[in-house]
Design an enzyme around this catalytic site. Structure first.
Site: not given
Ligand code: SAH
Length: 274
Positions: A117
């Site tokens: 993000s």
């Molecule tokens: N805060 C993270 C953002 C990653 S993007 C960073 O700094 O990199 C959002 C993430 O949510 C993705 O990696 C995706 O795989 C995860 N995600 C989506 N649905 C999910 C779920 N049900 N449980 C756990 N992770 C999930």
């Protein structure tokens, strides 16, 4: 032993400093006359100059400081959060080829169709958590549940301002990547979980703060149930028209109250693990 990111000895091995050293201090391109055509290698040099935030010293701490100044100017209020974001080296959490962009206010690919993000979005969401009743009382985020670990950057920031963080990621290779990124700080107040975050993590509930980096059609009941009284949840959610908005939910002894905030754009919340 708990070791904070800022206490790491020996500087940053990735060497943003080294990457940035190809740059001319200041905006070098602005001093050159515009030409209709550029040789390829000159264009590449210009691109690398422009990719470095202009007018900065060439070490990553200064570049981060500038990022934090921008966040403060944009209204981020928690000084503890700003201090954390000035410590955690975001460039360590992205691929080497993208490290030069790590302090721009942009999301970046982390593989598997997911993104880290934007710093301004990370800051906005955590700042909102700091306004929850328990966080205001304690001056820190207490016990945090994070859904969507991704590369682990936000997890590291949370670890600096919380008592304990449980972070869940459903994509195994991203879970492994985050574990590698976070291992070097041996943050023993962080528990990474490979699992479906839609179910929350009941064994450590209740949580003073819940934060999600992926948005679904509704807020899973497990997140609401696992929120402590006095706790606050901040998560994206699909709202009317198909777009997403940031939702804030406060739990009181009388129940839950929801407040819709600004429009956002997050990756979808998906069930199950891969
Ligand atoms: N805060 C993270 C953002 C990653 S993007 C960073 O700094 O990199 C959002 C993430 O949510 C993705 O990696 C995706 O795989 C995860 N995600 C989506 N649905 C999910 C779920 N049900 N449980 C756990 N992770 C999930």
């Amino acid at each position: 032993m708990t070791r904070r990111p800022g206490n790491r000895p020996g500087g940053f091995p990735l060497g943003l400093d080294r990457l940035a050293s190809t740059a001319t201090p200041g905006n070098g391109a602005a001093r050159e006359p515009l030409r209709p055509q550029r040789l390829l290698h000159q264009a590449a040099q210009d691109a690398s100059r422009l990719a470095v935030p202009s007018g900065l010293g060439l070490d990553s701490a200064k570049v981060r400081q500038r990022m934090v100044q921008r966040l403060r100017a944009d209204g981020v209020r928690s000084e503890a959060l700003l201090a954390a974001m000035s410590q955690v080296p975001r460039h360590h959490f992205v691929d080497t080829a993208l490290a030069i962009q790590a302090y721009e206010d942009t999301s970046l690919p982390i593989g598997h169709g997911q993104t880290i993000s934007k710093p301004s979005v990370v800051a906005r969401m955590i700042d909102l958590l700091f306004e929850g009743a328990n966080a205001r009382r304690d001056g820190q985020l207490g016990q945090v549940l994070e859904i969507g670990t991704g590369c682990g950057y936000q997890t590291a920031v949370l670890a600096c301002v919380a008592r304990h963080v449980v972070s869940i990621e459903r994509v195994r290779p991203l879970f492994d990547k985050a574990r590698t990124h976070l291992a070097e700080w041996r943050l023993n107040q962080v528990r990474l979980v490979h699992g479906d975050g839609m179910l929350g993590h009941g064994s450590r509930a209740p949580y003073d703060s819940v934060i999600a980096a992926a948005g679904g059609d509704d807020l899973p009941q497990a997140w609401l149930d696992q929120l402590a009284v006095g706790g606050r949840l901040v998560a994206p959610m699909v709202v009317g028209g198909g777009g997403q908005a940031l939702m804030v939910v406060d739990r009181t002894s009388g129940g839950w109250s929801r407040h819709q905030q600004e429009a956002v754009h997050f990756v979808p919340l998906k069930s199950g693990v891969i």
